[in-house]
Design a protein around this motif. Structure first.
Motif, short mmCIF file in Angstrom:
data_model
loop_
_atom_site.label_atom_id
_atom_site.label_comp_id
_atom_site.label_asym_id
_atom_site.label_seq_id
_atom_site.Cartn_x
_atom_site.Cartn_y
_atom_site.Cartn_z
N UNK A 1 -3.95 4.15 16.58
CA UNK A 1 -2.85 3.45 15.61
C UNK A 1 -3.17 3.50 14.59
N UNK A 2 -3.89 3.83 13.78
CA UNK A 2 -4.52 4.54 12.90
C UNK A 2 -4.10 5.10 11.75
N UNK A 3 -2.60 6.72 12.57
CA UNK A 3 -2.18 7.85 12.85
C UNK A 3 -0.94 7.32 11.41
N UNK A 4 -0.96 8.22 10.26
CA UNK A 4 0.45 8.44 10.25
C UNK A 4 1.30 8.62 11.11
N UNK A 5 1.19 9.75 12.34
CA UNK A 5 1.98 10.12 12.93
C UNK A 5 2.64 8.98 13.61
N UNK B 1 -2.40 3.81 6.30
CA UNK B 1 -2.87 4.19 7.84
C UNK B 1 -4.32 3.87 7.74
N UNK B 2 -5.17 2.87 6.83
CA UNK B 2 -6.64 2.34 6.69
C UNK B 2 -6.56 1.65 7.34
N UNK B 3 -5.79 1.04 6.50
CA UNK B 3 -5.34 -1.27 7.01
C UNK B 3 -5.04 -1.11 8.33
N UNK B 4 -4.35 0.07 8.74
CA UNK B 4 -4.22 -0.50 10.86
C UNK B 4 -4.89 0.60 11.10
N UNK B 5 -6.52 1.84 10.85
CA UNK B 5 -6.71 1.46 11.32
C UNK B 5 -8.07 0.62 11.69
N UNK B 6 -8.33 -0.25 10.55
CA UNK B 6 -9.21 -0.93 10.54
C UNK B 6 -9.09 -2.45 11.76
N UNK B 7 -7.39 -2.86 11.74
CA UNK B 7 -6.92 -3.65 12.46
C UNK B 7 -6.76 -3.48 13.97
N UNK C 1 -7.77 2.89 -1.05
CA UNK C 1 -7.74 3.83 -1.47
C UNK C 1 -9.03 4.94 -1.45
N UNK C 2 -10.39 4.40 -0.85
CA UNK C 2 -11.63 5.22 -0.89
C UNK C 2 -11.73 5.62 -2.19
N UNK D 1 0.93 -1.25 -0.29
CA UNK D 1 0.23 -0.13 -0.24
C UNK D 1 1.16 1.32 0.38
N UNK D 2 0.49 2.39 -0.58
CA UNK D 2 1.08 3.92 -0.24
C UNK D 2 0.53 4.42 0.78
N UNK D 3 0.35 5.47 1.50
CA UNK D 3 1.05 5.30 3.21
C UNK D 3 -0.71 5.38 3.17
#
Lengths: 116, 97, 131, 128
Positions: free
Chosen positions: A85-89, A74-80, D81-82, A68-70
């Protein structure tokens, strides 16, 4: 045997070939032990928090056959792993420089084509 | 308004059907490269009613294919300069292939 | 005066597309427009090969693109993902991928698809030249 | 028919038109790549499946000979990717003997007027 082109790692008595940028030459060589050895060689320590993200990445790759791109990472991390933790920072803190790139390399995903 | 470009002959698969589905009022169709063969009178593929008066063929490409004297009367002949002028007139272009 | 981006999918000599794109670019410049970007994608990346050697009595597409890049300051951008798959790489990418040779030199430049998206968004016109 | 021109937020969306089937050529993969990169940059992206492009959505695809990657995992990845607006030409489904029940993702179908209206309403689009 694949000729180690640049840098080899020895994990459990086995040679693992990496290219000049530290990516695995053959993705089949990946194992958690190899990831640990790669991280150590790069001067990183993999904590359980790092491993959670590596597992999200490996799951992402299994499902979609692509790293994945960034934003989608982030979205995948947020979902799991949840909103916190689903934050780029958060990912930047775990994998400084470029989380999508560094974490994908350690998770044994293909080398990106510099496309973004 | 859209300038549509087509580079295939009218006998090639599905392109003309898809193009005509996407063709809206005020659009223009320019036939270039092998698309020029669609400028022959009675060529299959183009619905005259849809595109009459809003269709051109690129002069150089038609000429090299022996088509210049055969172009259907409802089709304009446009040179490369005229092609650029069409892109000035139409803010958007779509190439079908 | 308008700013143009051209998207070239056509390989040199296999189909007419690359030649159409060049002639369009030259005609647009003659009418006072700027052709700011040519983006080579799909088989169009082969237009960037420095190893092209057509017979002397045929147009040299590589040289023609180069001249456009030099005289009109047109950026000649080659998709790196499409290029890598097809052996179209510059020195940097050759090093990155442990390759012994490279096939792309300036004024051609390897870039990401992001540059194409950028060109679509920022130029007045985008014209696609398919194979 | 769904109104394709109403949503103000979409008028600046990038429309990627996919007209080629999977496996036989790289058009579909390279078109989806452009959509993914644009979305990764934060651009709103929509896909229109026209002509043989509707075959991209056929349920039950697999990897190809010599392990050639398929494009169906890429399509399943779109939501990450929305990219959520997927338009399909109903007439092109009909011409190929397919219905939306044969497709792997939820889509919105358009009649020919709807296809023309969508093309006309989007200032930025690329055909692959």
């Amino acid at each position: 045997m694949t000729m180690p082109s640049s840098q080899t790692l020895t994990v459990d008595g086995r040679f693992v070939a990496r290219d000049s940028e530290g990516y695995l030459v053959s993705l089949d060589d990946w194992s958690p032990e190899v990831a640990e050895a790669m991280a150590q060689d790069e001067g990183r320590e993999l904590t359980p928090a790092h491993w959670e993200v590596l597992n999200v990445l490996r799951d992402f790759y299994r499902r979609y056959e692509a790293a994945p791109a960034m934003r989608p990472l982030v979205k995948a991390v947020r979902q799991s792993l949840g909103e916190e933790k689903g934050q780029s920072i958060y990912l930047m803190r775990l994998f400084p420089e470029s989380p999508a790139k560094v974490a994908a390399r350690l998770a044994g995903l293909p080398k990106p084509t510099n496309c973004l | 308004m859209t300038l549509h470009l087509i580079i295939r002959t009218p006998h090639s698969s599905g392109i003309f059907a898809d193009l005509l589905d996407a063709f809206a009022d005020g659009d223009y169709l320019l036939l270039i490269e092998d698309g020029c063969y669609a400028a022959l009178p009675g060529a299959a593929g183009l619905d005259d009613a849809v595109v009459a008066g809003r269709i051109g063929v690129l002069r150089e490409d038609a000429e090299s294919r022996g088509l210049l004297a055969r172009v259907a009367p409802s089709i304009e002949i446009v040179d490369m300069d005229g092609f650029v002028a069409l892109t000035e007139r139409f803010p958007k272009s779509l190439s079908w292939f | 005066m308008l700013s143009y981006a051209l998207l070239v999918h056509a390989a040199p000599y296999s189909t007419q597309g690359a030649l159409s794109a060049l002639r369009f670019a030259e005609a647009a410049i003659a009418r006072g427009h700027r052709v700011e970007t040519v983006f080579f994608y799909h088989d169009g990346v082969h237009n960037a090969s420095t190893l092209m050697a057509p017979p002397q009595d045929e147009v040299h597409l590589g040289e023609r693109w180069k001249r456009l890049g030099e005289t009109a300051q047109t950026a000649l951008l080659v998709c790196v993902a499409a290029g890598l798959r097809r052996g179209i790489v510059d020195g940097t990418e050759a090093t990155r991928h442990d390759l012994a040779q490279y096939s792309v030199e300036p004024p051609f430049e390897l870039t990401g698809i992001g540059q194409l998206v950028d060109a679509v968004l920022t130029h007045d016109r985008l014209i696609t030249f398919p194979p | 028919m769904t109104d394709t021109t109403q949503s103000a937020s979409s008028s600046e969306a990038l429309l990627i038109v996919l007209r080629h089937p999977p496996h036989g050529s790289s058009w579909l993969r390279e078109g989806i790549d452009v959509a993914l990169v644009a979305a990764a940059f934060g651009r709103e992206v929509e896909l229109l499946f026209q002509g043989d492009g509707v075959f991209a959505l056929l349920e039950g695809q697999a990897a190809g000979a010599l392990d050639q990657k398929g494009t169906h995992p890429q399509l399943k990845m779109l939501e990450m990717y929305d990219i959520e607006r997927l338009w399909v030409s109903q007439r092109d489904l009909d011409r190929r003997g397919l219905t939306v029940d044969d497709l792997m993702l939820p889509v919105t179908t358009l009649d020919p007027d709807g296809v023309a209206a969508l093309h006309a309403a989007r200032p930025l689009s690329l055909i692959f």
